[in-house]
Design a protein around this motif. Structure first.
Motif, short mmCIF file in Angstrom:
data_model
loop_
_atom_site.label_atom_id
_atom_site.label_comp_id
_atom_site.label_asym_id
_atom_site.label_seq_id
_atom_site.Cartn_x
_atom_site.Cartn_y
_atom_site.Cartn_z
N PRO A 46 50.70 29.63 44.09
CA PRO A 46 51.27 30.62 44.73
C PRO A 46 50.24 31.83 45.10
N LEU A 47 51.12 32.92 45.90
CA LEU A 47 50.63 34.38 46.42
C LEU A 47 50.33 35.42 44.98
N PRO A 48 51.22 35.08 44.04
CA PRO A 48 51.07 35.90 42.73
C PRO A 48 50.61 35.33 41.73
N HIS A 49 49.50 34.38 42.03
CA HIS A 49 48.67 34.78 40.56
C HIS A 49 47.06 34.48 41.79
N LEU A 50 47.10 34.83 43.13
CA LEU A 50 45.99 34.46 43.36
C LEU A 50 45.27 35.17 43.11
N ASP A 51 45.61 36.98 42.86
CA ASP A 51 44.41 37.53 42.39
C ASP A 51 43.81 37.71 40.91
N ALA A 52 44.48 36.54 40.11
CA ALA A 52 43.84 36.22 38.74
C ALA A 52 42.74 35.65 39.44
N ALA A 53 43.21 34.30 40.37
CA ALA A 53 42.70 33.23 40.25
C ALA A 53 40.89 33.53 41.24
N LEU A 54 41.21 34.39 41.96
CA LEU A 54 39.51 35.27 42.14
C LEU A 54 39.11 35.75 40.87
N GLU A 55 39.77 36.71 40.65
CA GLU A 55 38.98 37.38 39.59
C GLU A 55 37.74 36.15 38.87
N ALA A 56 39.15 34.95 38.26
CA ALA A 56 37.79 34.06 37.85
C ALA A 56 36.60 33.50 38.14
N ILE A 57 37.31 32.92 39.35
CA ILE A 57 35.96 32.47 40.01
C ILE A 57 35.17 32.89 40.72
N SER A 58 35.34 34.43 41.05
CA SER A 58 34.54 34.73 41.60
C SER A 58 33.01 34.63 41.33
N PRO A 59 32.61 34.62 39.67
CA PRO A 59 31.24 34.89 39.54
C PRO A 59 30.63 33.31 39.44
N SER A 60 31.76 32.23 39.96
CA SER A 60 31.10 31.17 40.07
C SER A 60 31.23 29.96 41.06
N VAL A 61 31.67 31.60 42.50
CA VAL A 61 31.73 30.63 43.94
C VAL A 61 29.76 30.95 43.86
N ALA A 62 29.81 29.98 45.11
CA ALA A 62 28.33 29.64 45.58
C ALA A 62 28.46 30.81 46.46
N PRO A 63 26.92 31.25 46.66
CA PRO A 63 26.69 32.37 48.08
C PRO A 63 27.36 32.13 49.42
N ASN A 64 27.12 30.42 49.70
CA ASN A 64 27.44 30.53 51.33
C ASN A 64 28.86 29.81 51.16
N ALA A 65 29.43 29.19 49.77
CA ALA A 65 30.78 28.54 50.07
C ALA A 65 31.43 28.82 50.85
N VAL A 66 32.23 27.80 51.46
CA VAL A 66 33.59 28.39 52.53
C VAL A 66 34.57 28.67 51.46
N LEU A 67 35.80 30.40 51.78
CA LEU A 67 36.78 29.54 51.37
C LEU A 67 38.06 29.67 52.22
N THR A 68 38.86 29.00 51.70
CA THR A 68 40.48 28.80 52.83
C THR A 68 41.56 28.65 51.68
N ASP A 69 42.88 28.98 52.20
CA ASP A 69 43.60 28.91 51.25
C ASP A 69 45.11 27.62 52.12
N VAL A 70 46.42 28.24 51.69
CA VAL A 70 47.63 27.20 52.68
C VAL A 70 48.85 28.04 52.41
N GLY A 71 48.76 29.37 51.76
CA GLY A 71 49.52 30.12 51.66
C GLY A 71 50.33 30.47 53.02
N THR A 72 51.74 30.87 52.96
CA THR A 72 51.97 31.20 54.11
C THR A 72 51.76 32.41 54.84
N LEU A 73 52.22 33.45 53.92
CA LEU A 73 51.66 34.81 54.28
C LEU A 73 50.37 34.66 54.83
#
Length: 325
Positions: A70-97
């Motif tokens: 859910p959108l309210p949890h997005l910031d915390a999730a991005l902070e949690a994964i940022s050290p683990s995201v591969a440099p060339n990885a593609v990110l996408t989402d499925v949110g409404t807005l």
């Protein structure tokens, strides 16, 4: 051809994320899920899907990361994964807005190859067990193409979505949010209002409620906190509400003066039937961002990404469908 994805992580295993996990696994992709809710994580794990112990672990080594929380949890999730995201990885989402998600990713992961997405395939149900691997079959899927979007990443996602049977629609975040204000946000608000108005009719009215009431208020069964995330912060919803209120106010005034709602019924019937009777035809599209955005504005979607034949072998060709004028 666009890049293929060897390892995919899906963060959030509710209706949409859980259905995507199932669809990807069914399609032969290597996919790992994660959900902080032990009930959702346990449901997926119990059926046999791979579920990581943390978001950090789920995205380690992934070349595609799907943000399905859910959108309210997005910031915390991005902070949690940022050290683990591969440099060339593609990110996408499925949110409404899309605008709030785009802003959050640019703030937290400014160098990420991010392509926003929104599958138009939800129901009033929620949770992993409400999901289905065929949920996205023939479903429109807004695929955000901003001026700074990595086109290679966009094409790679378009290939994957076509593989899942979905219909990728090229658009911008602002245009997508304005459009869904009228076809998602407004219907949900009208559904809530209808549910409340029906209650005002007392027990007799509820006993007589049939298809019109149940169909019109069906979306009021959706979790309220989700509805709020689909509506709050979308200024386009205000003008959509203004249009709906204008129709209703005009009809109310006509009734009060002893007139008929026939003009409203005729206009609404015509609009609905014209939408249902649209015809579509195939088109070839250039690999050009603005041409793709215009294709989306025209009501079109992508059906395939293929290589050209002949002397131009190696160049890409996009196939699509759009309404026939």
């Amino acid at each position: 051809m666009p890049d293929s994805f060897d390892r995919i992580a899906v963060l959030g295993l509710g209706l949409i994320g859980g259905s995507l996990l199932q669809a990807l696994a069914r399609g032969g992709y290597t996919v790992t899920g994660y959900d902080p809710d032990p009930v959702e994580a346990g449901a997926a794990r119990g059926i046999g899907y791979t579920v990581a112990a943390s978001a950090f672990d789920a995205v380690a080594g992934a070349d595609l990361i799907v943000l399905a929380m859910p959108l309210p949890h997005l910031d915390a999730a991005l902070e949690a994964i940022s050290p683990s995201v591969a440099p060339n990885a593609v990110l996408t989402d499925v949110g409404t807005l899309k605008a709030p998600v785009l802003q959050a990713v640019r703030r937290r992961l400014p160098r990420a190859r991010f392509v926003g997405g929104h599958p138009l395939a939800g129901t009033e149900q929620s949770g992993f067990l409400a999901g289905h691997p065929l949920l996205f079959r023939d479903a429109p899927w807004a695929l955000i193409l901003e001026p700074d979007t990595d086109l290679q990443a966009w094409l790679s996602l378009a290939v994957l979505l076509c593989d899942l049977g979905a219909k990728p629609v090229p658009t911008t975040a602002a245009e997508q949010d304005a459009a869904i204000a009228r076809v998602i946000g407004l219907p949900h608000m009208l559904g809530e209002a209808l549910a409340l108005t029906g209650l005002r009719g007392g027990e007799l009215g509820l006993s007589l409620a049939a298809g019109s009431y149940t169909s019109g208020s069906r979306v009021a069964r959706t979790r309220p906190e989700l509805v709020a995330t689909w509506c709050d912060g979308n200024p386009a919803l205000i003008s959509a509400l203004d249009d709906a209120i204008a129709w209703l106010t005009s009809s109310r005034d006509t009734l009060a003066a002893g007139g008929s709602v026939l003009p409203l019924a005729e206009a609404g019937h015509r609009a609905r039937m014209e939408w249902e009777r649209r015809e579509f035809g195939p088109v070839d599209l250039p690999v050009d961002a603005e041409a793709l955005r215009q294709h989306g504005r025209d009501g079109g979607w992508i059906t395939a990404v293929v290589e050209k034949d002949g002397p131009e072998l190696g160049e890409l060709r996009l196939l699509g469908m759009r309404p026939v004028r």
